[in-house]
Design a protein around this motif. Structure first.
Motif, PDB file in Angstrom:
ATOM      1  N   THR A  81      40.618 101.114  86.192  1.00  0.00           N
ATOM      2  CA  THR A  81      40.838 101.431  87.608  1.00  0.00           C
ATOM      3  C   THR A  81      41.465 100.265  88.368  1.00  0.00           C
ATOM      4  N   GLY A  82      41.421  99.067  87.802  1.00  0.00           N
ATOM      5  CA  GLY A  82      41.963  97.906  88.494  1.00  0.00           C
ATOM      6  C   GLY A  82      41.014  97.335  89.537  1.00  0.00           C
ATOM      7  N   GLU A  83      39.854  97.943  89.646  1.00  0.00           N
ATOM      8  CA  GLU A  83      38.839  97.541  90.612  1.00  0.00           C
ATOM      9  C   GLU A  83      38.228  96.172  90.260  1.00  0.00           C
ATOM     10  N   ALA A  84      38.083  95.289  91.242  1.00  0.00           N
ATOM     11  CA  ALA A  84      37.480  93.972  90.993  1.00  0.00           C
ATOM     12  C   ALA A  84      35.959  94.126  90.947  1.00  0.00           C
ATOM     13  N   ILE A  85      35.327  93.535  89.940  1.00  0.00           N
ATOM     14  CA  ILE A  85      33.870  93.579  89.858  1.00  0.00           C
ATOM     15  C   ILE A  85      33.341  92.210  89.463  1.00  0.00           C
ATOM     16  N   GLU A  86      32.124  91.910  89.912  1.00  0.00           N
ATOM     17  CA  GLU A  86      31.539  90.625  89.579  1.00  0.00           C
ATOM     18  C   GLU A  86      30.887  90.718  88.202  1.00  0.00           C
ATOM     19  N   ILE A  87      31.215  89.776  87.311  1.00  0.00           N
ATOM     20  CA  ILE A  87      30.579  89.713  85.999  1.00  0.00           C
ATOM     21  C   ILE A  87      29.498  88.639  86.104  1.00  0.00           C
ATOM     22  N   SER A  88      28.245  89.057  85.914  1.00  0.00           N
ATOM     23  CA  SER A  88      27.126  88.145  86.150  1.00  0.00           C
ATOM     24  C   SER A  88      27.107  86.985  85.151  1.00  0.00           C
ATOM     25  N   ALA A  89      26.448  85.897  85.543  1.00  0.00           N
ATOM     26  CA  ALA A  89      26.276  84.747  84.654  1.00  0.00           C
ATOM     27  C   ALA A  89      25.468  85.203  83.452  1.00  0.00           C
ATOM     28  N   ARG A  90      25.806  84.708  82.277  1.00  0.00           N
ATOM     29  CA  ARG A  90      25.106  85.144  81.071  1.00  0.00           C
ATOM     30  C   ARG A  90      25.189  84.093  79.984  1.00  0.00           C
ATOM     31  N   ARG A  91      24.343  84.264  78.990  1.00  0.00           N
ATOM     32  CA  ARG A  91      24.429  83.392  77.825  1.00  0.00           C
ATOM     33  C   ARG A  91      24.963  84.231  76.662  1.00  0.00           C
ATOM     34  N   VAL A  92      25.975  83.712  75.986  1.00  0.00           N
ATOM     35  CA  VAL A  92      26.573  84.429  74.865  1.00  0.00           C
ATOM     36  C   VAL A  92      26.536  83.541  73.614  1.00  0.00           C
ATOM     37  N   VAL A  93      26.803  84.130  72.463  1.00  0.00           N
ATOM     38  CA  VAL A  93      26.860  83.362  71.212  1.00  0.00           C
ATOM     39  C   VAL A  93      28.292  83.363  70.702  1.00  0.00           C
ATOM     40  N   THR A  94      28.814  82.198  70.373  1.00  0.00           N
ATOM     41  CA  THR A  94      30.152  82.132  69.783  1.00  0.00           C
ATOM     42  C   THR A  94      30.025  81.598  68.352  1.00  0.00           C
ATOM     43  N   PHE A  95      30.994  81.938  67.528  1.00  0.00           N
ATOM     44  CA  PHE A  95      30.989  81.490  66.132  1.00  0.00           C
ATOM     45  C   PHE A  95      32.271  80.723  65.848  1.00  0.00           C
ATOM     46  N   LYS A  96      32.129  79.562  65.227  1.00  0.00           N
ATOM     47  CA  LYS A  96      33.302  78.812  64.806  1.00  0.00           C
ATOM     48  C   LYS A  96      33.183  78.617  63.298  1.00  0.00           C
ATOM     49  N   ALA A  97      34.155  79.136  62.568  1.00  0.00           N
ATOM     50  CA  ALA A  97      34.111  79.069  61.112  1.00  0.00           C
ATOM     51  C   ALA A  97      34.297  77.641  60.630  1.00  0.00           C
ATOM     52  N   SER A  98      33.597  77.317  59.539  1.00  0.00           N
ATOM     53  CA  SER A  98      33.751  76.004  58.914  1.00  0.00           C
ATOM     54  C   SER A  98      35.114  75.930  58.219  1.00  0.00           C
ATOM     55  N   PRO A  99      35.719  74.744  58.169  1.00  0.00           N
ATOM     56  CA  PRO A  99      36.984  74.591  57.435  1.00  0.00           C
ATOM     57  C   PRO A  99      36.839  75.017  55.972  1.00  0.00           C
ATOM     58  N   VAL A 100      35.628  74.856  55.405  1.00  0.00           N
ATOM     59  CA  VAL A 100      35.374  75.254  54.017  1.00  0.00           C
ATOM     60  C   VAL A 100      35.536  76.774  53.871  1.00  0.00           C
ATOM     61  N   LEU A 101      34.949  77.523  54.803  1.00  0.00           N
ATOM     62  CA  LEU A 101      35.059  78.984  54.777  1.00  0.00           C
ATOM     63  C   LEU A 101      36.517  79.410  54.934  1.00  0.00           C
ATOM     64  N   LYS A 102      37.208  78.810  55.892  1.00  0.00           N
ATOM     65  CA  LYS A 102      38.615  79.167  56.130  1.00  0.00           C
ATOM     66  C   LYS A 102      39.465  78.887  54.894  1.00  0.00           C
ATOM     67  N   ALA A 103      39.194  77.747  54.239  1.00  0.00           N
ATOM     68  CA  ALA A 103      39.964  77.394  53.038  1.00  0.00           C
ATOM     69  C   ALA A 103      39.717  78.413  51.930  1.00  0.00           C
ATOM     70  N   LYS A 104      38.431  78.804  51.750  1.00  0.00           N
ATOM     71  CA  LYS A 104      38.118  79.793  50.705  1.00  0.00           C
ATOM     72  C   LYS A 104      38.796  81.118  50.982  1.00  0.00           C
ATOM     73  N   MET A 105      38.845  81.506  52.251  1.00  0.00           N
ATOM     74  CA  MET A 105      39.473  82.779  52.611  1.00  0.00           C
ATOM     75  C   MET A 105      40.974  82.759  52.381  1.00  0.00           C
ATOM     76  N   ASN A 106      41.556  81.564  52.313  1.00  0.00           N
ATOM     77  CA  ASN A 106      43.006  81.466  52.169  1.00  0.00           C
ATOM     78  C   ASN A 106      43.450  80.919  50.810  1.00  0.00           C
ATOM     79  N   GLU A 107      42.500  80.928  49.841  1.00  0.00           N
ATOM     80  CA  GLU A 107      42.862  80.480  48.493  1.00  0.00           C
ATOM     81  C   GLU A 107      43.965  81.361  47.920  1.00  0.00           C
ATOM     82  N   LYS A 108      43.779  82.671  48.129  1.00  0.00           N
ATOM     83  CA  LYS A 108      44.843  83.602  47.740  1.00  0.00           C
ATOM     84  C   LYS A 108      45.693  83.819  48.990  1.00  0.00           C
TER      85      LYS A 108
END
Lengths: 96, 97
Positions: free
Chosen positions: A67-94
């Motif tokens: 709708t394009g309507e402006a709404i307030e997004i309340s303050a919150r706590r979220v969880v973020t994930f950052k992959a280890s370089p080891v995991l990224k390397a394994k995923m890109n072996e092939k």
């Protein structure tokens, strides 16, 4: 097909000398302990896999994309994930 | 909390399971998950979250220090989406908001 907790329990069961229900209980306890740690606001660092970080977000003004309507997004706590370089390397072996 | 502290904590909660066994199990859990992502398989842990492997196309990047052009190859990257239960629990503690 997605990998689920049941598949992980199966692998654990094959690896250690526990019954399937014990394996399920232990796997459940591992994830529950991880959830409790993040719930306390504590960072979870799994070497070779990645880091789970609870982050506090401030209140901000968002928009309903429909709708394009402006709404307030309340303050919150979220969880973020950052992959280890080891995991990224394994995923890109092939080559992807 | 690190992986070894996670192992300690889980072993502390399960009296009948040795720390050594918990260590093997925790390692098995994360190696299973790593292998799934390597196979481009989705992971869904109900209540915790899901992981997917996505392709990032190759692009022309720049070294932010020197401004020099660099070629960034196509690669797989894991993405995590927080599950409903964890999302609610993390955000429910009073004083977080």
């Amino acid at each position: 097909m997605a990998m689920t907790k049941a598949n992980i329990v199966e692998e654990v069961y094959k690896k250690v000398g526990f019954s399937k229900s014990q394996a399920a209980e232990i796997v459940e306890t591992v994830f529950e302990t991880m959830k409790e740690t993040l719930e306390k606001g504590e960072k979870l660092k799994i070497s070779g896999f990645g880091n789970f970080t609870p982050r506090d977000k401030k209140t901000r003004i968002g928009r309903n994309p429909k709708t394009g309507e402006a709404i307030e997004i309340s303050a919150r706590r979220v969880v973020t994930f950052k992959a280890s370089p080891v995991l990224k390397a394994k995923m890109n072996e092939k080559a992807p | 909390m690190t992986k070894s502290q996670l192992i300690e904590a889980v072993a502390g909660r399960l009296e009948s399971v040795s720390k050594k066994d918990v260590e093997v199990i925790v390692d098995t859990i994360f190696s299973c998950m790593t292998e799934a992502l390597t196979r481009d398989e989705r992971i869904e842990i109900r209540g915790f979250g899901s992981f997917v492997s996505k392709i990032r196309e190759s692009r022309e990047g720049r070294n932010p220090k020197t401004g020099e052009k660099v070629f960034v190859p196509r690669k797989r990257t894991p993405f995590f989406t927080v599950g409903k239960e964890l999302k609610e629990r993390v955000n429910s503690v009073e004083g977080n908001k």
